[in-house]
Enzyme design. Structure first.
Site, PDB file in Angstrom:
ATOM      1  N   ARG A 227      -7.293   6.194  -2.536  1.00  0.00           N
ATOM      2  CA  ARG A 227      -7.319   7.585  -3.080  1.00  0.00           C
ATOM      3  C   ARG A 227      -8.831   7.886  -3.390  1.00  0.00           C
ATOM      4  NH1 ARG A 227      -2.795   8.324  -2.278  1.00  0.00           N
ATOM      5  NH2 ARG A 227      -0.921   8.515  -4.019  1.00  0.00           N
ATOM      6  N   GLU A 256      -9.122  17.333  -3.358  1.00  0.00           N
ATOM      7  CA  GLU A 256      -8.068  17.661  -2.021  1.00  0.00           C
ATOM      8  C   GLU A 256      -7.394  19.145  -2.426  1.00  0.00           C
ATOM      9  OE1 GLU A 256      -5.299  14.256  -1.469  1.00  0.00           O
ATOM     10  OE2 GLU A 256      -7.119  12.825  -1.161  1.00  0.00           O
ATOM     11  N   HIS A 275      -5.444  13.410   4.104  1.00  0.00           N
ATOM     12  CA  HIS A 275      -4.461  12.763   3.369  1.00  0.00           C
ATOM     13  C   HIS A 275      -3.035  12.810   3.910  1.00  0.00           C
ATOM     14  CE1 HIS A 275      -3.296  11.192  -0.807  1.00  0.00           C
ATOM     15  NE2 HIS A 275      -2.797  10.621   0.181  1.00  0.00           N
TER      16      HIS A 275
HETATM   17  P1  NAD Z   1       0.870  -2.269  -3.135  1.00  0.00           P
HETATM   18  O1  NAD Z   1       1.104  -2.092  -4.857  1.00  0.00           O
HETATM   19  O2  NAD Z   1       1.642  -2.940  -2.311  1.00  0.00           O
HETATM   20  O3  NAD Z   1      -0.578  -3.159  -3.062  1.00  0.00           O
HETATM   21  C1  NAD Z   1      -1.677  -2.737  -3.914  1.00  0.00           C
HETATM   22  C2  NAD Z   1      -2.721  -3.807  -3.780  1.00  0.00           C
HETATM   23  O4  NAD Z   1      -3.753  -3.456  -4.572  1.00  0.00           O
HETATM   24  C3  NAD Z   1      -2.266  -5.312  -4.186  1.00  0.00           C
HETATM   25  O5  NAD Z   1      -2.564  -6.555  -3.449  1.00  0.00           O
HETATM   26  C4  NAD Z   1      -2.863  -5.342  -5.784  1.00  0.00           C
HETATM   27  O6  NAD Z   1      -3.145  -6.783  -6.023  1.00  0.00           O
HETATM   28  C5  NAD Z   1      -4.203  -4.672  -5.220  1.00  0.00           C
HETATM   29  N1  NAD Z   1      -4.951  -4.380  -6.360  1.00  0.00           N
HETATM   30  C6  NAD Z   1      -4.567  -3.525  -7.372  1.00  0.00           C
HETATM   31  N2  NAD Z   1      -5.411  -3.386  -8.242  1.00  0.00           N
HETATM   32  C7  NAD Z   1      -6.471  -3.915  -7.817  1.00  0.00           C
HETATM   33  C8  NAD Z   1      -7.930  -3.970  -8.470  1.00  0.00           C
HETATM   34  N3  NAD Z   1      -8.161  -3.756  -9.722  1.00  0.00           N
HETATM   35  N4  NAD Z   1      -8.658  -4.972  -7.683  1.00  0.00           N
HETATM   36  C9  NAD Z   1      -8.257  -5.029  -6.537  1.00  0.00           C
HETATM   37  N5  NAD Z   1      -7.099  -5.139  -6.053  1.00  0.00           N
HETATM   38  C10 NAD Z   1      -6.280  -4.483  -6.654  1.00  0.00           C
HETATM   39  O7  NAD Z   1       0.337  -0.664  -2.976  1.00  0.00           O
HETATM   40  P2  NAD Z   1       0.438  -0.100  -1.533  1.00  0.00           P
HETATM   41  O8  NAD Z   1       1.786   0.443  -0.980  1.00  0.00           O
HETATM   42  O9  NAD Z   1      -0.361  -1.111  -0.474  1.00  0.00           O
HETATM   43  O10 NAD Z   1      -0.565   1.327  -1.598  1.00  0.00           O
HETATM   44  C11 NAD Z   1      -1.830   0.919  -2.273  1.00  0.00           C
HETATM   45  C12 NAD Z   1      -2.432   2.361  -2.594  1.00  0.00           C
HETATM   46  O11 NAD Z   1      -2.819   3.091  -1.370  1.00  0.00           O
HETATM   47  C13 NAD Z   1      -1.463   3.171  -3.300  1.00  0.00           C
HETATM   48  O12 NAD Z   1      -1.509   3.123  -4.909  1.00  0.00           O
HETATM   49  C14 NAD Z   1      -1.963   4.679  -2.862  1.00  0.00           C
HETATM   50  O13 NAD Z   1      -2.811   5.223  -3.764  1.00  0.00           O
HETATM   51  C15 NAD Z   1      -2.643   4.415  -1.671  1.00  0.00           C
HETATM   52  N6  NAD Z   1      -1.833   5.114  -0.435  1.00  0.00           N
HETATM   53  C16 NAD Z   1      -2.352   6.025   0.650  1.00  0.00           C
HETATM   54  C17 NAD Z   1      -1.577   6.474   1.472  1.00  0.00           C
HETATM   55  C18 NAD Z   1      -2.206   7.635   2.217  1.00  0.00           C
HETATM   56  O14 NAD Z   1      -1.476   8.368   2.785  1.00  0.00           O
HETATM   57  N7  NAD Z   1      -3.525   7.807   2.203  1.00  0.00           N
HETATM   58  C19 NAD Z   1      -0.381   6.109   1.753  1.00  0.00           C
HETATM   59  C20 NAD Z   1       0.227   4.891   0.732  1.00  0.00           C
HETATM   60  C21 NAD Z   1      -0.619   4.271  -0.073  1.00  0.00           C
END
Ligand code: NAD
Length: 309
Positions: A227, A256, A275
Site C-alpha cells: 500500500r 490514487e 494498482h
Molecule cells: P497476509 O495477511 O497473507 O500477509 C501479510 C504479512 O505481513 C504477514 O506475513 C504478516 O506477518 C506481515 N506483517 C503484518 N504486519 C506486519 C508488521 N507490522 N511488520 C512486519 N510484517 C508484518 O496478506 P497478503 O495477502 O500477503 O497481502 C499483504 C498486503 O498486500 C495486503 O494487506 C494488501 O494491502 C497488499 N496487497 C496489494 C495488492 C496489489 O494489487 N498491489 C494485492 C494483494 C495485496
C-alpha cells in the site's frame, strides 16, 4: 448468521465485472444480486461483496472485501455494529509474484527503456554496462504472507538469494534469513531489490522512510506492491532524485490515482503501475471460491474464511 442473499457492490467493477461472480454464486445455490450501495438495493441482502466501503454496509451482517487489504474499512464502526469483515487474502500470491518478477526482470534487463524508446520509434541500445542479470543478487521481501510467499517463489526461481522481514523470526522455506521489524535496516542493507508486501496498519504506516531508504544500497530498487502508505512518498522522491537508491517499481501510492504532477511519472528508472499487480482474468473465480466456502461454513455455524473482524 443466515445468508440467503449476497449483494455484489458495483465497485468491484474496478477489478472484474460483477455479472460472472453473480452467476457463479447463483450456481452455488446462494442468491446474488448486483447492488449500488443504496439501502434499497441492499434490501433482503445479509451480506455484500465489495471493493469500496459504504455506510449502508454497517446495517448488514457480513462484508467481504475482494482485496486482501482492509484499510478502506472503518474497523471501529464494524466492531460497534457487530458486522463481520472478511478479506480475500490467499488468492494474490501467483499474480503479484509474477508481477514482481516482471518488474525485477524489466529493471535489470532494461526492458522498461525499450518500451519507452519504442513509443518514440527510437532504435536506442542501452549502455554496455547498463544491463545486468539477477541470479545471485539478493532480494529482501518485507511481509511473508500470501503475497510474500508468491514473490519468494518467483525470485528464488530466478536464482536470487532472498531474505525476509516479518513480525516473528520463524524460518520460511526459500528465505535464507528472516528478520523481525527491529532488524529492517539490516535486512535491506545488502538487497538489490526491496519488495514491500505488508498490510497497511498503524504499525506499518511509513515503515520505509528516509532512514530505511538511506540504509539501502545506492544501486537498489524499491518495489511496492503493498500500500502507498507503507512508504513515506516524499522521502522516496527525494531518495530517487538524490540517487540514494537506483529506482523502483511502484504499484501503489499515497494518493490514487497518482496525481498527474507527481515527479514519479517522469523518473527514468521508476516503473509506475496503476494498482493492478494482482489483476488476472481469474480474479472473480478466486473470490467466488472463497465465498462459496464461507457460505458453506456459515451454514454449518462456523466462521467464514479469512475473518478479520
Ligand atoms: P497476509 O495477511 O497473507 O500477509 C501479510 C504479512 O505481513 C504477514 O506475513 C504478516 O506477518 C506481515 N506483517 C503484518 N504486519 C506486519 C508488521 N507490522 N511488520 C512486519 N510484517 C508484518 O496478506 P497478503 O495477502 O500477503 O497481502 C499483504 C498486503 O498486500 C495486503 O494487506 C494488501 O494491502 C497488499 N496487497 C496489494 C495488492 C496489489 O494489487 N498491489 C494485492 C494483494 C495485496
Amino acid at each position: 448468521m443466515r445468508i440467503d442473499r449476497i449483494g455484489i457492490d458495483e465497485s468491484v467493477a474496478a477489478v472484474f465485472p460483477p455479472e460472472p461472480l453473480a452467476q457463479r454464486l447463483a450456481a452455488a445455490a446462494v442468491d446474488a444480486t448486483i447492488v449500488d450501495g443504496s439501502p434499497e438495493s441492499l434490501a433482503d441482502c445479509q451480506a455484500v461483496v465489495t471493493l469500496e466501503h459504504r455506510e449502508s454496509f454497517l446495517d448488514l451482517e457480513w462484508v467481504h472485501s475482494i482485496q486482501a487489504g482492509v484499510d478502506r474499512f472503518p474497523h471501529d464502526r464494524f466492531r460497534e455494529e457487530g458486522v463481520v469483515l472478511t478479506n480475500s487474502t490467499g488468492v494474490h500470491g501467483d499474480a503479484v509474484g509474477e508481477t514482481v518478477a516482471g518488474f525485477v526482470l524489466a529493471l535489470a534487463r532494461r526492458i522498461h527503456e525499450h518500451v519507452a524508446h519504442q513509443t518514440d520509434r527510437e532504435w536506442s541500445r542501452p549502455g554496455w554496462d547498463d544491463g545486468w542479470t539477477v541470479a545471485g543478487e539478493q532480494a529482501c521481501v518485507v511481509g511473508l504472507g500470501g503475497l510474500g510467499r508468491g514473490i519468494v517463489d518467483r525470485l528464488t526461481g530466478l536464482g536470487m538469494d532472498v531474505v525476509g522481514v516479518r513480525r516473528s523470526p520463524l524460518p520460511e522455506p526459500g528465505v535464507d534469513q528472516v528478520y523481525t521489524v527491529d532488524g529492517l535496516r539490516e535486512a535491506v542493507a545488502d538487497a538489490r531489490f526491496v519488495v514491500l508486501a505488508v498490510p497497511l496498519t498503524d504499525a506499518t504506516r511509513e515503515l520505509i522512510g528516509a532512514e530505511e531508504l538511506a540504509a539501502m544500497r545506492q544501486d537498489a530498487y524499491l518495489i511496492n506492491v503493498a500500500r502507498g502508505g507503507v512508504v513515506d512518498q516524499l522521502a522516496l522522491v527525494e531518495a530517487l532524485r538524490d540517487g540514494e537508491i537506483a529506482g523502483g517499481a511502484l504499484d501503489v501510492f499515497e494518493t490514487e490515482p497518482l496525481p498527474e504532477d507527481s515527479p514519479l511519472w517522469a523518473m527514468d528508472d521508476v516503473i509506475v503501475s496503476p494498482h493492478c499487480a494482482a489483476y488476472t482474468r481469474d480474479y472473480y473465480r478466486h473470490v467466488a471460491a472463497i465465498l462459496e466456502e464461507s457460505v458453506r461454513r456459515i451454514a454449518d455455524g462456523e466462521d467464514p474464511v479469512n475473518r478479520v473482524l
